[in-house]
Design a protein around this motif. Sequence first.
Motif, PDB file in Angstrom:
ATOM      1  N   LEU A  65     -27.760  62.680 -96.825  1.00  7.61           N
ATOM      2  CA  LEU A  65     -27.400  64.051 -97.204  1.00  7.61           C
ATOM      3  C   LEU A  65     -26.507  64.071 -98.439  1.00  7.61           C
ATOM      4  O   LEU A  65     -26.642  64.931 -99.296  1.00  7.61           O
ATOM      5  CB  LEU A  65     -26.679  64.745 -96.042  1.00  7.61           C
ATOM      6  N   TYR A  66     -25.595  63.096 -98.526  1.00  8.71           N
ATOM      7  CA  TYR A  66     -24.680  63.091 -99.674  1.00  8.71           C
ATOM      8  C   TYR A  66     -25.456  62.871-100.967  1.00  8.71           C
ATOM      9  O   TYR A  66     -25.212  63.537-101.980  1.00  8.71           O
ATOM     10  CB  TYR A  66     -23.576  62.048 -99.503  1.00  8.71           C
ATOM     11  N   ALA A  67     -26.429  61.938-100.923  1.00 10.46           N
ATOM     12  CA  ALA A  67     -27.238  61.673-102.118  1.00 10.46           C
ATOM     13  C   ALA A  67     -28.010  62.935-102.518  1.00 10.46           C
ATOM     14  O   ALA A  67     -28.095  63.286-103.701  1.00 10.46           O
ATOM     15  CB  ALA A  67     -28.202  60.520-101.851  1.00 10.46           C
ATOM     16  N   LEU A  68     -28.513  63.644-101.525  1.00 11.95           N
ATOM     17  CA  LEU A  68     -29.260  64.878-101.807  1.00 11.95           C
ATOM     18  C   LEU A  68     -28.326  65.969-102.353  1.00 11.95           C
ATOM     19  O   LEU A  68     -28.677  66.691-103.295  1.00 11.95           O
ATOM     20  CB  LEU A  68     -29.945  65.345-100.513  1.00 11.95           C
ATOM     21  N   ARG A  69     -27.135  66.079-101.790  1.00 18.13           N
ATOM     22  CA  ARG A  69     -26.168  67.073-102.291  1.00 18.13           C
ATOM     23  C   ARG A  69     -25.791  66.777-103.728  1.00 18.13           C
ATOM     24  O   ARG A  69     -25.662  67.678-104.555  1.00 18.13           O
ATOM     25  CB  ARG A  69     -24.909  67.060-101.414  1.00 18.13           C
ATOM     26  N   ASP A  70     -25.617  65.470-104.007  1.00 21.94           N
ATOM     27  CA  ASP A  70     -25.242  65.054-105.352  1.00 21.94           C
ATOM     28  C   ASP A  70     -26.313  65.490-106.361  1.00 21.94           C
ATOM     29  O   ASP A  70     -26.015  65.885-107.483  1.00 21.94           O
ATOM     30  CB  ASP A  70     -25.111  63.522-105.342  1.00 21.94           C
ATOM     31  N   PRO A 112     -17.617  73.484 -95.779  1.00 14.38           N
ATOM     32  CA  PRO A 112     -18.160  72.968 -94.501  1.00 14.38           C
ATOM     33  C   PRO A 112     -18.956  71.675 -94.672  1.00 14.38           C
ATOM     34  O   PRO A 112     -18.894  70.797 -93.797  1.00 14.38           O
ATOM     35  CB  PRO A 112     -19.065  74.100 -93.995  1.00 14.38           C
ATOM     36  N   LEU A 113     -19.671  71.536 -95.791  1.00 19.97           N
ATOM     37  CA  LEU A 113     -20.427  70.288 -95.989  1.00 19.97           C
ATOM     38  C   LEU A 113     -19.480  69.118 -96.241  1.00 19.97           C
ATOM     39  O   LEU A 113     -19.713  67.997 -95.759  1.00 19.97           O
ATOM     40  CB  LEU A 113     -21.431  70.429 -97.148  1.00 19.97           C
ATOM     41  N   ILE A 114     -18.397  69.370 -96.968  1.00 20.63           N
ATOM     42  CA  ILE A 114     -17.410  68.301 -97.219  1.00 20.63           C
ATOM     43  C   ILE A 114     -16.739  67.901 -95.899  1.00 20.63           C
ATOM     44  O   ILE A 114     -16.589  66.723 -95.589  1.00 20.63           O
ATOM     45  CB  ILE A 114     -16.346  68.757 -98.256  1.00 20.63           C
ATOM     46  N   VAL A 115     -16.358  68.908 -95.116  1.00 16.14           N
ATOM     47  CA  VAL A 115     -15.680  68.639 -93.833  1.00 16.14           C
ATOM     48  C   VAL A 115     -16.586  67.807 -92.919  1.00 16.14           C
ATOM     49  O   VAL A 115     -16.170  66.784 -92.354  1.00 16.14           O
ATOM     50  CB  VAL A 115     -15.287  69.973 -93.151  1.00 16.14           C
ATOM     51  N   ALA A 116     -17.843  68.236 -92.783  1.00 16.99           N
ATOM     52  CA  ALA A 116     -18.761  67.507 -91.890  1.00 16.99           C
ATOM     53  C   ALA A 116     -18.988  66.087 -92.406  1.00 16.99           C
ATOM     54  O   ALA A 116     -19.031  65.127 -91.627  1.00 16.99           O
ATOM     55  CB  ALA A 116     -20.088  68.257 -91.795  1.00 16.99           C
ATOM     56  N   SER A 117     -19.094  65.946 -93.718  1.00 19.72           N
ATOM     57  CA  SER A 117     -19.356  64.628 -94.306  1.00 19.72           C
ATOM     58  C   SER A 117     -18.170  63.679 -94.081  1.00 19.72           C
ATOM     59  O   SER A 117     -18.328  62.560 -93.588  1.00 19.72           O
ATOM     60  CB  SER A 117     -19.639  64.822 -95.806  1.00 19.72           C
ATOM     61  N   ILE A 118     -16.973  64.150 -94.424  1.00 16.08           N
ATOM     62  CA  ILE A 118     -15.791  63.278 -94.294  1.00 16.08           C
ATOM     63  C   ILE A 118     -15.551  62.919 -92.822  1.00 16.08           C
ATOM     64  O   ILE A 118     -15.381  61.756 -92.463  1.00 16.08           O
ATOM     65  CB  ILE A 118     -14.536  63.964 -94.892  1.00 16.08           C
ATOM     66  N   LEU A 119     -15.553  63.936 -91.965  1.00  7.53           N
ATOM     67  CA  LEU A 119     -15.190  63.669 -90.569  1.00  7.53           C
ATOM     68  C   LEU A 119     -16.275  62.906 -89.817  1.00  7.53           C
ATOM     69  O   LEU A 119     -15.972  62.159 -88.890  1.00  7.53           O
ATOM     70  CB  LEU A 119     -14.815  64.965 -89.855  1.00  7.53           C
ATOM     71  N   SER A 120     -17.537  63.042 -90.212  1.00  5.50           N
ATOM     72  CA  SER A 120     -18.578  62.268 -89.518  1.00  5.50           C
ATOM     73  C   SER A 120     -18.290  60.770 -89.680  1.00  5.50           C
ATOM     74  O   SER A 120     -18.465  59.990 -88.745  1.00  5.50           O
ATOM     75  CB  SER A 120     -19.973  62.602 -90.047  1.00  5.50           C
ATOM     76  N   LYS A 121     -17.809  60.397 -90.874  1.00  2.57           N
ATOM     77  CA  LYS A 121     -17.527  58.967 -91.110  1.00  2.57           C
ATOM     78  C   LYS A 121     -16.240  58.549 -90.407  1.00  2.57           C
ATOM     79  O   LYS A 121     -16.165  57.482 -89.812  1.00  2.57           O
ATOM     80  CB  LYS A 121     -17.422  58.715 -92.622  1.00  2.57           C
ATOM     81  N   LYS A 122     -15.218  59.393 -90.486  1.00  9.57           N
ATOM     82  CA  LYS A 122     -13.936  59.009 -89.872  1.00  9.57           C
ATOM     83  C   LYS A 122     -14.055  58.981 -88.353  1.00  9.57           C
ATOM     84  O   LYS A 122     -13.471  58.141 -87.694  1.00  9.57           O
ATOM     85  CB  LYS A 122     -12.833  59.978 -90.314  1.00  9.57           C
ATOM     86  N   ALA A 181      -9.059  66.738-109.261  1.00  9.86           N
ATOM     87  CA  ALA A 181      -9.410  66.744-107.828  1.00  9.86           C
ATOM     88  C   ALA A 181     -10.660  67.575-107.602  1.00  9.86           C
ATOM     89  O   ALA A 181     -11.026  68.414-108.426  1.00  9.86           O
ATOM     90  CB  ALA A 181      -8.246  67.322-107.023  1.00  9.86           C
ATOM     91  N   PHE A 182     -11.300  67.340-106.467  1.00  6.04           N
ATOM     92  CA  PHE A 182     -12.397  68.178-105.998  1.00  6.04           C
ATOM     93  C   PHE A 182     -12.000  69.648-105.991  1.00  6.04           C
ATOM     94  O   PHE A 182     -12.750  70.542-106.330  1.00  6.04           O
ATOM     95  CB  PHE A 182     -12.649  67.846-104.524  1.00  6.04           C
ATOM     96  N   MET A 183     -10.778  69.884-105.471  1.00  3.21           N
ATOM     97  CA  MET A 183     -10.261  71.233-105.325  1.00  3.21           C
ATOM     98  C   MET A 183      -9.268  71.480-106.458  1.00  3.21           C
ATOM     99  O   MET A 183      -8.208  70.848-106.488  1.00  3.21           O
ATOM    100  CB  MET A 183      -9.553  71.384-103.968  1.00  3.21           C
TER     101      MET A 183
HETATM  102  N1  URA Z   1     -16.137  62.779 -99.694  1.00  2.13           N
HETATM  103  C1  URA Z   1     -17.075  62.651 -98.736  1.00  2.13           C
HETATM  104  O1  URA Z   1     -17.119  61.648 -98.032  1.00  2.13           O
HETATM  105  N2  URA Z   1     -17.950  63.644 -98.557  1.00  2.13           N
HETATM  106  C2  URA Z   1     -17.938  64.778 -99.300  1.00  2.13           C
HETATM  107  O2  URA Z   1     -18.754  65.645 -99.081  1.00  2.13           O
HETATM  108  C3  URA Z   1     -16.979  64.894-100.295  1.00  2.13           C
HETATM  109  C4  URA Z   1     -16.076  63.878-100.468  1.00  2.13           C
END
Ligand code: URA
Length: 434
Positions: free
Chosen positions: A164-169, A178-188, A206-208
């Motif tokens: 999904l990250y590659a596709l978002r990129d 919400p996509l950033i939150v799901a992405s970061i927390l899925s890994k953590k 920064a991103f933000m």
């Molecule tokens: N870092 C991530 O792991 N995912 C994102 O979507 C953004 C930053």
Amino acid sequence: MNFLSLIEAKRDGHSLDPLQLKESISAYTTGRVPDYQMAAFLMAVYFQGLNAAETGALMRAMRDSGDVLRFPADPRPLVDKHSTGGIGDKVSLPLAPLLACLGFRVPMISGRGLGITGGTLDKLDSIPGFQSLPSTQRIVEIVQTVGCVICGQTARMVPADKALYALRDATATVPSIPLIVASILSKKLAESLEALVLTVKFGVAAFMPTLERAHELAQALVALANESGVKTRALLTDMHIPLGRSAGNWLEVRESVECLEGRGPKDLRELVLACAAHLLVQTGKAKTLDAALQQAADCLASGKPRQKWNELLAAQGADLPAFDRKLAREHTAPVVVELKAPASGYVSRCDARIIGEVVRDLGGGRFTKESSINYDVGVDEIAKPAEPIKAGGLLARIHAVDVAQAEAAGARLKTAFEISVQPPVANPLIAGTI
Ligand code: URA
């Protein structure tokens, strides 16, 4: 499952059924939903957003798309830190061994840099022999014996996020909270943590870009992580200026070792100690933040985290004598040139975005995921805002592969700095805690 109806529902602003979301992620990861449909879905999410229940369902579906790390029962709490990325942000390197010495287990799964943002794995790959991709079984072994590991996610961990990250990129859908939150927390959350500390950056690099947006992201991250059973706090940290005085992979490893030896820049030390202190409080190992900061500072001063760093490197295959020889060299890039201040006064601007671009253009960062990088180039001895400087004094040093690249970098780097007659008002590094 009808994925088209899910795209339509989100396009039209309706809430999605968590079960359907879960099935869709599983279908995408196993090749039953094509990229073009998932891209349309991501764009619908980008515009319509996801509510908290949908974000949680997406995160859990992504986490459960692959292996979740499992550790034996042990009194040492499992903790980690995640940064939303920035220039010169090397906190993970000194923090992991410090946390291990404070009695934690730290399965630190990290990423590579892309664009101007540096990546922990790239920094570590500048260490001779270092293996950044151990197997799942070896990750668990290293955490149990050394107390910490810093490595990349294996192919079997969170494959949904990778795809999904590659596709978002490639579809301009990265900057969606919400996509950033799901992405970061899925890994953590695939690390089976008890507690997590986040540094959410705001500023030009920064991103933000603003404190308000960083606050929004931090709140969403903290709420979902806590709801998922991981005690989580976020520190909002300034990324208008780089962290520390070095940006560039090997240069940042050097600075991390200085921090572990009680030397190095004040801001780096402050953030490392703050992250450790919050985790001590979150896990009940300290009663107050002040007591925790003292405990972390005493541990750093004991020299044990510096020894632990060597243990960590050895466990991950590094050639320690070659590492020491590399550390002993004054610089490892072929050309080093100094950027001098044009006037006397105070440094009033030190633009992290420009510095990040300079490092990337020197070869220290990637334009695409496939780019190879040069570990030795970068910028160090960076003068920071509010510091007095004399005309001809050092603003920064450029480490380059040749003179032409150093000159091009110098011309651009000059524009990152401004000097004023009066000292500027210094902003705090940590603007808030959530
Ligand atoms: N870092 C991530 O792991 N995912 C994102 O979507 C953004 C930053």
